[in-house]
Write a protein that holds these residues in place. Structure first.
Motif, PDB file in Angstrom:
ATOM      1  N   MET A  37       0.864  -1.071  -0.183  1.00 38.68           N
ATOM      2  CA  MET A  37      -0.114  -0.024  -0.116  1.00 38.68           C
ATOM      3  C   MET A  37       1.061   1.300   0.058  1.00 38.68           C
ATOM      4  N   TYR A  38       0.422   2.050  -0.892  1.00 40.28           N
ATOM      5  CA  TYR A  38       1.290   3.510  -0.996  1.00 40.28           C
ATOM      6  C   TYR A  38       1.068   4.341  -0.047  1.00 40.28           C
ATOM      7  N   LYS A  39       1.817   5.068   0.742  1.00 38.41           N
ATOM      8  CA  LYS A  39       1.419   5.995   1.776  1.00 38.41           C
ATOM      9  C   LYS A  39       1.716   7.253   1.079  1.00 38.41           C
ATOM     10  N   ILE A  40       0.746   8.486   1.362  1.00 37.01           N
ATOM     11  CA  ILE A  40       0.417   9.536   0.622  1.00 37.01           C
ATOM     12  C   ILE A  40       0.439  10.654   2.063  1.00 37.01           C
ATOM     13  N   TYR A  41       1.572  11.536   1.863  1.00 36.80           N
ATOM     14  CA  TYR A  41       1.652  12.553   2.903  1.00 36.80           C
ATOM     15  C   TYR A  41       0.850  13.802   2.335  1.00 36.80           C
ATOM     16  N   ILE A  42      -0.195  14.296   3.174  1.00 34.25           N
ATOM     17  CA  ILE A  42      -0.968  15.573   2.668  1.00 34.25           C
ATOM     18  C   ILE A  42      -0.540  16.654   3.390  1.00 34.25           C
ATOM     19  N   ILE A  43      -0.003  17.720   2.799  1.00 32.28           N
ATOM     20  CA  ILE A  43       0.346  18.747   3.453  1.00 32.28           C
ATOM     21  C   ILE A  43      -0.385  19.978   3.224  1.00 32.28           C
ATOM     22  N   GLU A  44      -1.524  20.194   4.010  1.00 34.52           N
ATOM     23  CA  GLU A  44      -2.783  21.198   3.375  1.00 34.52           C
ATOM     24  C   GLU A  44      -3.238  21.725   4.462  1.00 34.52           C
ATOM     25  N   ASP A  45      -3.375  23.091   4.718  1.00 33.12           N
ATOM     26  CA  ASP A  45      -3.641  23.556   5.863  1.00 33.12           C
ATOM     27  C   ASP A  45      -5.446  23.988   5.798  1.00 33.12           C
ATOM     28  N   ASP A  46      -5.900  23.612   4.766  1.00 27.62           N
ATOM     29  CA  ASP A  46      -7.452  23.462   4.365  1.00 27.62           C
ATOM     30  C   ASP A  46      -7.876  22.330   4.831  1.00 27.62           C
TER      31      ASP A  46
ATOM     32  N   ASN B  44     -10.835  21.205   4.972  1.00 30.14           N
ATOM     33  CA  ASN B  44     -12.093  20.655   4.002  1.00 30.14           C
ATOM     34  C   ASN B  44     -11.148  20.002   2.646  1.00 30.14           C
ATOM     35  N   ILE B  45     -10.083  20.568   2.130  1.00 27.99           N
ATOM     36  CA  ILE B  45      -9.512  20.221   1.020  1.00 27.99           C
ATOM     37  C   ILE B  45      -8.709  18.818   1.379  1.00 27.99           C
ATOM     38  N   ALA B  46      -8.051  18.859   2.504  1.00 27.95           N
ATOM     39  CA  ALA B  46      -7.210  17.695   2.965  1.00 27.95           C
ATOM     40  C   ALA B  46      -8.324  16.487   2.981  1.00 27.95           C
ATOM     41  N   SER B  47      -9.499  16.804   3.682  1.00 29.70           N
ATOM     42  CA  SER B  47     -10.533  15.715   3.695  1.00 29.70           C
ATOM     43  C   SER B  47     -10.840  14.902   2.565  1.00 29.70           C
ATOM     44  N   LEU B  48     -11.171  15.979   1.491  1.00 34.42           N
ATOM     45  CA  LEU B  48     -11.567  15.523   0.424  1.00 34.42           C
ATOM     46  C   LEU B  48     -10.207  14.591  -0.413  1.00 34.42           C
ATOM     47  N   ILE B  49      -9.329  15.159  -0.035  1.00 37.51           N
ATOM     48  CA  ILE B  49      -8.274  14.344  -0.861  1.00 37.51           C
ATOM     49  C   ILE B  49      -8.138  12.946  -0.193  1.00 37.51           C
ATOM     50  N   VAL B  50      -8.053  13.093   1.112  1.00 36.17           N
ATOM     51  CA  VAL B  50      -7.774  11.750   1.990  1.00 36.17           C
ATOM     52  C   VAL B  50      -9.006  10.738   1.548  1.00 36.17           C
ATOM     53  N   GLU B  51     -10.361  11.405   1.450  1.00 32.59           N
ATOM     54  CA  GLU B  51     -11.618  10.453   1.204  1.00 32.59           C
ATOM     55  C   GLU B  51     -11.225   9.933  -0.358  1.00 32.59           C
ATOM     56  N   HIS B  52     -10.879  10.665  -1.198  1.00 35.80           N
ATOM     57  CA  HIS B  52     -10.816  10.073  -2.571  1.00 35.80           C
ATOM     58  C   HIS B  52      -9.789   9.274  -2.737  1.00 35.80           C
ATOM     59  N   LEU B  53      -8.719   9.707  -2.044  1.00 35.85           N
ATOM     60  CA  LEU B  53      -7.431   8.493  -2.311  1.00 35.85           C
ATOM     61  C   LEU B  53      -7.676   7.126  -1.408  1.00 35.85           C
ATOM     62  N   ALA B  54      -8.418   7.398  -0.209  1.00 30.57           N
ATOM     63  CA  ALA B  54      -8.736   6.197   0.282  1.00 30.57           C
ATOM     64  C   ALA B  54      -9.416   5.149  -0.353  1.00 30.57           C
ATOM     65  N   LYS B  55     -10.343   5.481  -1.310  1.00 33.07           N
ATOM     66  CA  LYS B  55     -11.271   4.744  -2.385  1.00 33.07           C
ATOM     67  C   LYS B  55     -10.312   3.747  -3.093  1.00 33.07           C
ATOM     68  N   TYR B  56      -8.993   4.213  -3.258  1.00 29.34           N
ATOM     69  CA  TYR B  56      -8.196   3.364  -4.234  1.00 29.34           C
ATOM     70  C   TYR B  56      -7.101   2.941  -3.466  1.00 29.34           C
ATOM     71  N   GLN B  57      -7.437   2.708  -1.964  1.00 33.90           N
ATOM     72  CA  GLN B  57      -6.251   2.004  -1.137  1.00 33.90           C
ATOM     73  C   GLN B  57      -5.258   2.483  -0.776  1.00 33.90           C
ATOM     74  N   PHE B  58      -4.916   3.919  -0.828  1.00 37.36           N
ATOM     75  CA  PHE B  58      -3.820   4.563  -0.525  1.00 37.36           C
ATOM     76  C   PHE B  58      -3.848   5.059   0.943  1.00 37.36           C
ATOM     77  N   GLU B  59      -2.739   4.824   1.498  1.00 37.13           N
ATOM     78  CA  GLU B  59      -2.746   5.107   3.185  1.00 37.13           C
ATOM     79  C   GLU B  59      -2.370   6.457   3.326  1.00 37.13           C
ATOM     80  N   CYS B  60      -3.324   7.419   3.621  1.00 34.64           N
ATOM     81  CA  CYS B  60      -3.195   8.758   3.682  1.00 34.64           C
ATOM     82  C   CYS B  60      -2.585   9.173   5.046  1.00 34.64           C
TER      83      CYS B  60
END
Length: 229
Positions: free
Chosen positions: A1-10, A12-28
């Motif tokens: 499983m690929y690990k993605i580090y999201i550096i975002e201070d918004d 809502n945007i961070a949550s949307l990215i995490v939710e979308h990537l998690a659908k494809y089995q990324f560890e966020c």
């Protein structure tokens, strides 16, 4: 499983990215303490970073430079800044790609998948033999350009461009081939991204006192040549 580090201070945007990537089995992982991004990066050891520019404490350019000193991990900048200079500056400071807000999550997903394939997957480097031309060695094992005087760490795209140019020497590499080789879908490539990366690579050749230079062959592409005495 690929690990993605999201550096975002918004959030809502961070949550949307995490939710979308998690659908494809990324560890966020999202940033927890902005002053300690490097410590978090070292703990997580992500395969890819998604980075905003406008951040508390220091901006994304600063953190891209810091990460690039430690790792060749791909970095995608996601920012509301739309000026060409911001995109150029992002790439100059170590980012591999730049997406402007608002953005499509599907486009972000395509860019994430493309960079992961190029770095770790089916298109990753399998040939580790060094290539030496004139006084300069390209070393895929250490992801570096080297001369007897100095060496320089390359980003993922710089490594891919270098490999194509070194392998083709002294022939011209068509611009289309460079685009096709280092990006999966050319519709997602900013117009000046290739030129910016070539410019960075030229400066790194100069920094290690290489006798090689990259010539622009107008209407065709780029050519690695040995500097004339």
């Amino acid at each position: 499983m690929y690990k993605i580090y999201i550096i975002e201070d918004d959030a809502n945007i961070a949550s949307l990215i995490v939710e979308h990537l998690a659908k494809y089995q990324f560890e966020c992982f999202t940033v927890q303490q902005f002053p300690h991004i490097i410590e978090e990066f070292n703990t997580i050891q992500p395969h890819l970073v998604i980075m905003d520019i406008n951040l508390p404490t220091y901006d994304g350019y600063f953190w891209s430079r810091k990460i690039r000193q430690l790792s060749t991990c791909p970095i995608i900048i996601v920012s509301a800044r739309v000026n060409d200079i911001d995109q150029v500056y992002g790439i100059e400071n170590g980012a591999d790609d730049f997406i402007t807000k608002p953005f499509s999550l599907d486009v972000l997903m395509a860019k994430v998948n493309g960079l992961l394939r190029r770095t770790y997957g089916e298109y990753a480097f399998t040939e580790t033999t060094t290539i030496t031309i004139a006084n300069t060695t390209l070393n895929p094992d250490t992801v570096r350009l080297q001369t007897k005087a100095k060496e320089s760490l390359l980003t993922l795209k710089e490594m891919q461009l270098s490999k194509l140019l070194f392998e083709a020497y002294p022939n011209v590499v068509p611009r289309q081939k460079l685009l096709s080789a280092i990006w999966d879908d050319e519709t997602f490539v900013e117009e000046n991204t290739l030129s910016v990366n070539i410019g960075r690579l030229r400066r790194k050749l100069e920094a290690v006192h290489s006798k090689l230079e990259i010539k622009t062959i107008r209407g065709l592409g780029y050519q690695l040549v040995e500097e004339s005495e």
